[in-house]
Design a protein around this motif. Sequence first.
Motif: not given
Length: 430
Positions: A135-147
């Motif tokens: 569902s996207g989840g925590m790793s997607q937040y990491v991707s958004w934050a780090t690029g």
Amino acid sequence: MLLALAMFCAGPVLAAGQSGFVRVEGTQFVVDGKPYRFAGANFWYGAYLGAPDGLGDRERLVAELDQLKDAGIDNLRVLAMSEASGFLRGVSPAIMGKPGQFDERLLQGLDFLLVEMARRDMKAVLYLNNFWQWSGGMSQYVSWATGEPVFDPDATGDWNGFMQNSARFYAIPEAQAWFRTAIRTVVERRNSISGVAYVDDPTVMSWQLANEPRPGSDPDGHPNFPAYRAWIDETSAFIRQLAPRQLVSTGSEGAMGSLRDEDLYIIAHATPNVDYLTFHLWPSNWSWIDHEDPAARLESGLATSLAYVDRHIDIANKLGMPIVLSEFGLNRDKGSYDPASTVAARDRFYRAIFDRLLERARAGDAIAGSNFWAWGGRGRTGNADFMWKAGDPFTGDPPQEPQGLFSLFDSDASTLRIVSDHARAMHALP
């Protein structure tokens, strides 16, 4: 007048002095002074079915809620936030397209689901994030934050690396700020159908931090554990402040999701901001039972599973908190995904687990309920590889798994009868 009518129709009429909210008293749940015990289901895609404008399938949702209610199933664990991602096996569309932007249609789907559940006197456990990729989840937040590109285990096969990457989420301030915006968006929402604020709706039993949050991958997860523990404490406190009449839980798998360490599971939950414990049971995923042929090692795997259940109930007794087995499941016979295949091993597994939960509940232990994984209902795939594709009907199996792996379909009469018998037995306890 229309709003008043909608509110009147939204749920059962409560007697004077009743709130309908689930509370914790010692190691048990209560509703208006009476014990609340349940045999529930995971229904992660409920908000998706409830979406308007042809995106969802409200006719299917209403029919399946009726079927579940008739079976005595009155507690549903539901995904309440998903993130758009580049994962090969991510669900689409997503509730959050990017930080701070939300798909109103899917939020209206959650509104519709809660209204229909209220009409049937059902309770919802709503989880707000996901450690896993589907569902996207925590790793997607990491991707958004780090690029950085998403760390996709379905592309790389590196699940340990994925888990370590997902656990970076707990220590990234920007990701936490976005997550809190997402939490506020759902928790403080006012239902567009009933007009009732979510925080005032007793249909919502609990806000769950995430689906299966982990501190990382064993044996390399200990460096993340302090941030993970702080995240549980601080995020649960934040939700309690927003929704003081509703419960907060973590969504943890138990010891197996805590670097296989019961002590770390206990330490992570040693906060007054978490109201009850959760644990999950996946014997074929954990190699206790053969994934391809569940009958082959069923009895030995079942013994290990029952010991795992007992240990977690004992932990809850020791901590003086209720505990819920909020996910468990087993493959169909011979590892088939076909809804027409047999389920003899799974039925044996369900019956044994339910018997142990009932035995412990009758003894006054801390087990308060369960949610099998997962309700597949009318969902069927027409794909030869059984894998979900955007636009396909949803089943209980999320997009990264074959559709039919753990689903309990509407045609699985024998398993549904076992669940129903257990639900009625739990409801009958004094």
